[in-house]
Write a protein that holds these residues in place. Structure first.
Motif, PDB file in Angstrom:
ATOM      1  N   SER A 165     -70.546 -88.659 -24.834  1.00 48.26           N
ATOM      2  CA  SER A 165     -70.057 -87.426 -24.221  1.00 48.26           C
ATOM      3  C   SER A 165     -70.138 -86.276 -25.230  1.00 48.26           C
ATOM      4  CB  SER A 165     -68.637 -87.606 -23.708  1.00 48.26           C
ATOM      5  OG  SER A 165     -67.797 -88.050 -24.744  1.00 48.26           O
ATOM      6  N   GLU A 166     -69.873 -86.616 -26.506  1.00 52.41           N
ATOM      7  CA  GLU A 166     -70.026 -85.569 -27.534  1.00 52.41           C
ATOM      8  C   GLU A 166     -71.484 -85.200 -27.723  1.00 52.41           C
ATOM      9  OE1 GLU A 166     -68.007 -85.486 -31.370  1.00 52.41           O
ATOM     10  OE2 GLU A 166     -66.483 -86.799 -30.476  1.00 52.41           O
ATOM     11  N   LEU A 167     -72.321 -86.245 -27.766  1.00 52.37           N
ATOM     12  CA  LEU A 167     -73.761 -86.003 -27.909  1.00 52.37           C
ATOM     13  C   LEU A 167     -74.265 -85.108 -26.782  1.00 52.37           C
ATOM     14  CD1 LEU A 167     -76.545 -86.669 -29.198  1.00 52.37           C
ATOM     15  CD2 LEU A 167     -76.656 -88.627 -27.662  1.00 52.37           C
ATOM     16  N   PHE A 168     -73.737 -85.353 -25.606  1.00 46.87           N
ATOM     17  CA  PHE A 168     -74.122 -84.562 -24.439  1.00 46.87           C
ATOM     18  C   PHE A 168     -73.846 -83.071 -24.680  1.00 46.87           C
ATOM     19  CE2 PHE A 168     -73.929 -82.817 -20.215  1.00 46.87           C
ATOM     20  CZ  PHE A 168     -74.820 -83.573 -19.483  1.00 46.87           C
ATOM     21  N   ILE A 169     -72.640 -82.822 -25.167  1.00 50.99           N
ATOM     22  CA  ILE A 169     -72.252 -81.422 -25.413  1.00 50.99           C
ATOM     23  C   ILE A 169     -73.120 -80.808 -26.507  1.00 50.99           C
ATOM     24  CG2 ILE A 169     -70.356 -79.947 -26.206  1.00 50.99           C
ATOM     25  CD1 ILE A 169     -68.476 -82.099 -24.913  1.00 50.99           C
ATOM     26  N   TYR A 170     -73.347 -81.591 -27.586  1.00 54.39           N
ATOM     27  CA  TYR A 170     -74.140 -81.056 -28.706  1.00 54.39           C
ATOM     28  C   TYR A 170     -75.585 -80.796 -28.266  1.00 54.39           C
ATOM     29  CZ  TYR A 170     -70.237 -82.621 -31.626  1.00 54.39           C
ATOM     30  OH  TYR A 170     -69.000 -82.803 -32.172  1.00 54.39           O
ATOM     31  N   THR A 171     -76.113 -81.707 -27.436  1.00 57.72           N
ATOM     32  CA  THR A 171     -77.494 -81.523 -26.982  1.00 57.72           C
ATOM     33  C   THR A 171     -77.600 -80.286 -26.099  1.00 57.72           C
ATOM     34  OG1 THR A 171     -77.735 -83.912 -27.019  1.00 57.72           O
ATOM     35  CG2 THR A 171     -79.431 -82.697 -25.875  1.00 57.72           C
ATOM     36  N   ARG A 172     -76.569 -80.089 -25.307  1.00 56.67           N
ATOM     37  CA  ARG A 172     -76.590 -78.953 -24.377  1.00 56.67           C
ATOM     38  C   ARG A 172     -76.322 -77.636 -25.106  1.00 56.67           C
ATOM     39  NH1 ARG A 172     -72.018 -79.279 -20.162  1.00 56.67           N
ATOM     40  NH2 ARG A 172     -70.950 -78.477 -21.997  1.00 56.67           N
ATOM     41  N   ASP A 173     -75.296 -77.650 -25.995  1.00 55.36           N
ATOM     42  CA  ASP A 173     -74.838 -76.381 -26.578  1.00 55.36           C
ATOM     43  C   ASP A 173     -75.261 -76.175 -28.036  1.00 55.36           C
ATOM     44  OD1 ASP A 173     -73.587 -76.207 -24.153  1.00 55.36           O
ATOM     45  OD2 ASP A 173     -71.645 -76.887 -24.895  1.00 55.36           O
ATOM     46  N   GLY A 174     -75.873 -77.158 -28.630  1.00 56.50           N
ATOM     47  CA  GLY A 174     -76.256 -77.042 -30.034  1.00 56.50           C
ATOM     48  C   GLY A 174     -75.352 -77.873 -30.930  1.00 56.50           C
ATOM     49  N   TRP A 175     -75.915 -78.311 -32.061  1.00 50.11           N
ATOM     50  CA  TRP A 175     -75.181 -79.211 -32.963  1.00 50.11           C
ATOM     51  C   TRP A 175     -74.288 -78.428 -33.912  1.00 50.11           C
ATOM     52  CZ3 TRP A 175     -75.251 -84.629 -33.602  1.00 50.11           C
ATOM     53  CH2 TRP A 175     -76.019 -85.303 -32.648  1.00 50.11           C
ATOM     54  N   PRO A 176     -73.067 -78.931 -34.160  1.00 53.84           N
ATOM     55  CA  PRO A 176     -72.185 -78.258 -35.123  1.00 53.84           C
ATOM     56  C   PRO A 176     -72.541 -78.639 -36.561  1.00 53.84           C
ATOM     57  CG  PRO A 176     -71.085 -80.154 -34.198  1.00 53.84           C
ATOM     58  CD  PRO A 176     -72.457 -80.116 -33.593  1.00 53.84           C
ATOM     59  N   GLN A 177     -71.898 -78.021 -37.520  1.00 52.40           N
ATOM     60  CA  GLN A 177     -72.147 -78.329 -38.930  1.00 52.40           C
ATOM     61  C   GLN A 177     -71.681 -79.746 -39.271  1.00 52.40           C
ATOM     62  OE1 GLN A 177     -73.669 -76.474 -41.354  1.00 52.40           O
ATOM     63  NE2 GLN A 177     -74.227 -74.992 -39.772  1.00 52.40           N
ATOM     64  N   THR A 178     -70.486 -80.077 -38.786  1.00 55.52           N
ATOM     65  CA  THR A 178     -69.951 -81.417 -39.088  1.00 55.52           C
ATOM     66  C   THR A 178     -69.757 -82.195 -37.795  1.00 55.52           C
ATOM     67  OG1 THR A 178     -67.739 -80.450 -39.019  1.00 55.52           O
ATOM     68  CG2 THR A 178     -68.723 -80.734 -41.191  1.00 55.52           C
ATOM     69  N   PHE A 179     -69.973 -83.499 -37.907  1.00 55.20           N
ATOM     70  CA  PHE A 179     -69.790 -84.360 -36.732  1.00 55.20           C
ATOM     71  C   PHE A 179     -69.499 -85.762 -37.224  1.00 55.20           C
ATOM     72  CE2 PHE A 179     -74.222 -83.503 -37.703  1.00 55.20           C
ATOM     73  CZ  PHE A 179     -74.666 -84.751 -38.088  1.00 55.20           C
ATOM     74  N   GLU A 180     -69.089 -86.601 -36.278  1.00 49.77           N
ATOM     75  CA  GLU A 180     -68.705 -87.966 -36.655  1.00 49.77           C
ATOM     76  C   GLU A 180     -69.912 -88.773 -37.137  1.00 49.77           C
ATOM     77  OE1 GLU A 180     -66.037 -90.159 -33.935  1.00 49.77           O
ATOM     78  OE2 GLU A 180     -65.848 -88.214 -32.949  1.00 49.77           O
ATOM     79  N   ASP A 181     -69.627 -89.730 -38.015  1.00 52.35           N
ATOM     80  CA  ASP A 181     -70.701 -90.555 -38.586  1.00 52.35           C
ATOM     81  C   ASP A 181     -71.499 -91.292 -37.510  1.00 52.35           C
ATOM     82  OD1 ASP A 181     -70.223 -89.760 -41.084  1.00 52.35           O
ATOM     83  OD2 ASP A 181     -69.272 -91.626 -41.787  1.00 52.35           O
ATOM     84  N   GLU A 182     -70.777 -91.674 -36.445  1.00 51.95           N
ATOM     85  CA  GLU A 182     -71.457 -92.440 -35.393  1.00 51.95           C
ATOM     86  C   GLU A 182     -72.543 -91.633 -34.692  1.00 51.95           C
ATOM     87  OE1 GLU A 182     -67.567 -93.164 -34.731  1.00 51.95           O
ATOM     88  OE2 GLU A 182     -67.814 -95.133 -33.785  1.00 51.95           O
ATOM     89  N   LEU A 183     -72.509 -90.323 -34.874  1.00 52.96           N
ATOM     90  CA  LEU A 183     -73.519 -89.488 -34.237  1.00 52.96           C
ATOM     91  C   LEU A 183     -74.760 -89.310 -35.106  1.00 52.96           C
ATOM     92  CD1 LEU A 183     -71.082 -87.016 -32.604  1.00 52.96           C
ATOM     93  CD2 LEU A 183     -72.928 -88.120 -31.366  1.00 52.96           C
ATOM     94  N   LYS A 184     -74.691 -89.838 -36.349  1.00 50.56           N
ATOM     95  CA  LYS A 184     -75.819 -89.715 -37.294  1.00 50.56           C
ATOM     96  C   LYS A 184     -77.155 -90.166 -36.691  1.00 50.56           C
ATOM     97  CE  LYS A 184     -76.392 -88.036 -41.242  1.00 50.56           C
ATOM     98  NZ  LYS A 184     -75.433 -87.702 -42.271  1.00 50.56           N
ATOM     99  N   PRO A 185     -77.204 -91.388 -36.107  1.00 55.07           N
ATOM    100  CA  PRO A 185     -78.495 -91.846 -35.570  1.00 55.07           C
ATOM    101  C   PRO A 185     -79.073 -90.917 -34.501  1.00 55.07           C
ATOM    102  CG  PRO A 185     -76.842 -93.600 -35.450  1.00 55.07           C
ATOM    103  CD  PRO A 185     -76.138 -92.381 -35.893  1.00 55.07           C
ATOM    104  N   PHE A 186     -78.182 -90.203 -33.825  1.00 56.73           N
ATOM    105  CA  PHE A 186     -78.653 -89.271 -32.805  1.00 56.73           C
ATOM    106  C   PHE A 186     -79.105 -87.967 -33.437  1.00 56.73           C
ATOM    107  CE2 PHE A 186     -75.442 -91.960 -30.727  1.00 56.73           C
ATOM    108  CZ  PHE A 186     -76.208 -92.497 -29.710  1.00 56.73           C
ATOM    109  N   GLU A 187     -78.363 -87.597 -34.493  1.00 55.80           N
ATOM    110  CA  GLU A 187     -78.641 -86.308 -35.118  1.00 55.80           C
ATOM    111  C   GLU A 187     -80.050 -86.289 -35.697  1.00 55.80           C
ATOM    112  OE1 GLU A 187     -78.651 -83.034 -37.966  1.00 55.80           O
ATOM    113  OE2 GLU A 187     -78.816 -85.153 -38.511  1.00 55.80           O
ATOM    114  N   ILE A 188     -80.468 -87.427 -36.296  1.00 58.49           N
ATOM    115  CA  ILE A 188     -81.810 -87.437 -36.901  1.00 58.49           C
ATOM    116  C   ILE A 188     -82.909 -87.391 -35.831  1.00 58.49           C
ATOM    117  CG2 ILE A 188     -81.227 -88.502 -39.125  1.00 58.49           C
ATOM    118  CD1 ILE A 188     -81.987 -91.199 -37.963  1.00 58.49           C
ATOM    119  N   ARG A 189     -82.536 -87.665 -34.595  1.00 61.07           N
ATOM    120  CA  ARG A 189     -83.520 -87.604 -33.502  1.00 61.07           C
ATOM    121  C   ARG A 189     -83.294 -86.391 -32.606  1.00 61.07           C
ATOM    122  NH1 ARG A 189     -82.180 -93.014 -34.427  1.00 61.07           N
ATOM    123  NH2 ARG A 189     -83.970 -94.412 -34.553  1.00 61.07           N
TER     124      ARG A 189
END
Ligand SMILES: [Zn+2]
Length: 490
Positions: free
Chosen positions: A30-54
């Motif tokens: 659900s967080e990834l959804f928001i970040y993908t839609r609205d843009g990624w923040p400077q800091t985020f949870e570690d579990e989102l790392k694999p998504f962030e690199i993609r």
């Protein structure tokens, strides 16, 4: 036929809907959804790392997160997919290859390795590591250039299986035989040839069923080069040898999988998945190499929603345009195909009751019958004799009107007879009807007043859609249209 069962048996609940729902509930997605839609923040949870690199390849389609062409699966549904993936006990490499074409989540490969490592059935029938690398046969260019043939068995109460595998596509065929002799071998070989044509070359071992004079005569007559590899040296017949090994292994596994499936079902399931999983040596799916097309499999079904949308975009466009030309709303006065008199083709007056699907309508005839009709089998009453105003220059060049082909220009007919004409071009009419799978047999006659008016004979596939009367184009207010106004509708 059995194999297709797996493709046909669809899930009750729309998996697309489940994924959408679980994505919303999933704390990470659900967080990834928001970040993908609205843009990624400077800091985020570690579990989102694999998504962030993609993140540059992650996007949202119909409220579902996609990584490239793969669906990102929410946590709750991952086990379900892993179970589905391992339902035929195929090995980790094959499972990974299959998964890669449909879905993804972080650590998917590890999860797949774990499932086969922890599967009790798989563990008890693990094969020895490969000892010999198969000797090189000359390269094959296309399917049926060379096939390998071998027997597996006796397994499970002395059952013998003739195994034929195409060297190019890796397409396997498995035939159960009563006895592994020349007679049954040739019987099954003929069956194989009738299906796929005659191979150029066949490789067998020196077993008696292959070394008999009947077998070599069959090969000579049909122009098949018969190569043999020495017996007791299975690696020479490597391709078939490996397949026999993995086939036997999986068969044992499946037999020990305590479910209610019959031997045939289990066997077909294994072959079905084998044929439709990218092969490790070719990286291609055997069925697409052998048949020249992609075969529908159950995983495909899970993701049918969007693969269909992607594949059939242009096709859909045509269909939509076509159906927009012909729209019906509730209580429309129409004529529908009447098949009640077998030797007379005709049309009968009816009123549209309900829309069952995009092209399917329930219509009530004047004598009270409820008929299910495809859009091609319905004509709006009056459509025949209300000629449109034509440009005087075009009036000479008009063609004959038929309701079957709504796209053809309608002629300026002076005949005001309100009875619709039966198109006489029976051949094209039949081919049109043939396309839509609702011929005579599917004609439904239902009593209307019956049990709360609920009609129980609707087909499984059709969705009940009430006609949205606001959606028809007929009631639009007339106003002058300027070109820029169009943009507002987009
Ligand atoms: Zn297993």
């Amino acid at each position: 036929m059995r194999a297709t069962e797996y493709a046909i048996r669809a899930y009750n609940v729309s998996v697309e809907e489940q994924i959408r729902l679980q994505t919303r509930k999933d704390p990470i997605l659900s967080e990834l959804f928001i970040y993908t839609r609205d843009g990624w923040p400077q800091t985020f949870e570690d579990e989102l790392k694999p998504f962030e690199i993609r993140k540059s390849e992650i996007f949202i389609e119909n409220e579902i997160l996609m990584w490239g062409y793969r669906v990102i699966i929410p946590f709750k549904l991952r086990q379900l997919l892993l179970t589905e993936l391992h339902s035929s006990h195929m090995g980790a490499t094959k499972m990974k290859a299959l998964a890669r074409s449909y879905f993804w989540w972080p650590h998917l490969d590890e999860n797949i390795s774990e499932i086969s490592k922890n599967c009790q059935v798989c563990l008890s029938y693990r094969s020895d590591p490969p000892k010999v690398i198969s000797g090189g046969w000359p390269e094959v260019l296309e399917p049926m250039d060379r096939i390998h043939m071998d027997y597996a068995g006796p397994v499970f109460k002395n059952k013998m299986f003739l195994i034929i595998i195409d060297a190019c596509s890796k397409w396997p065929e498995v035939y159960e035989v009563i006895k592994a002799d020349t007679f049954y071998t040739l019987e099954k070989f003929r069956e194989f040839c009738s299906r796929f044509g005659i191979p150029k070359c066949v490789v067998t071992d020196n077993g008696t069923c292959f070394s008999s004079s009947e077998f070599s005569e069959f090969c000579t007559i049909n122009g098949i080069t018969h190569l043999t590899s020495p017996s007791y040296h299975p690696s020479s017949n490597g391709l078939a040898g490996n397949f026999v090994k993995s086939f036997k292994n999986t068969l044992y596994k499946m037999l020990n999988d305590k479910n209610n499936e019959t031997l045939q079902t289990k066997l077909q399931k294994f072959i079905f998945y084998y044929r439709n999983t990218p092969h490790s040596t070719t990286n291609k799916v055997p069925s697409s190499l052998m048949l020249g097309r992609k075969v529908n499999i159950r995983l495909e079904q899970l993701f049918q929603g969007w693969s269909d949308r992607k594949r059939n975009k242009s096709w859909n466009k045509q269909k939509i345009v076509y159906s927009e030309n012909k729209q019906f709303s509730g209580n429309d006065s129409v004529y529908v195909r009447d098949y009640s008199r077998p030797n007379e083709r005709g049309w009968i007056h009816a009123i549209i009751q309900e829309q069952l699907g995009t092209y399917l309508f329930l219509c009530q005839t004047d004598d009270g019958r409820i008929l299910k009709r495809h859009i091609d089998q319905i004509i709006k009453a009056g459509e025949f004799y209300e000629a449109p105003v034509l440009n005087p220059n075009e009036q000479q060049d008009v063609s004959i009107p038929t309701a079957i082909f709504p796209k053809t220009p309608v002629s300026q007919k002076t005949d005001r007879n309100p009875t619709p004409q039966v198109p006489t071009d029976t051949e094209s009419t039949q081919s049109q009807i043939g396309l839509i799978s609702t011929p005579k047999q599917s004609e439904l006659t239902v009593n209307v007043g019956n049990s709360n008016g609920v009609i129980q004979t609707t087909p499984k596939t059709s969705k009940h859609v009430k006609i949205d009367k606001n959606n028809t184009k007929t009631e639009r207010p007339v106003r002058a249209r300027k070109a820029p106004d169009r943009l507002k509708y987009e």
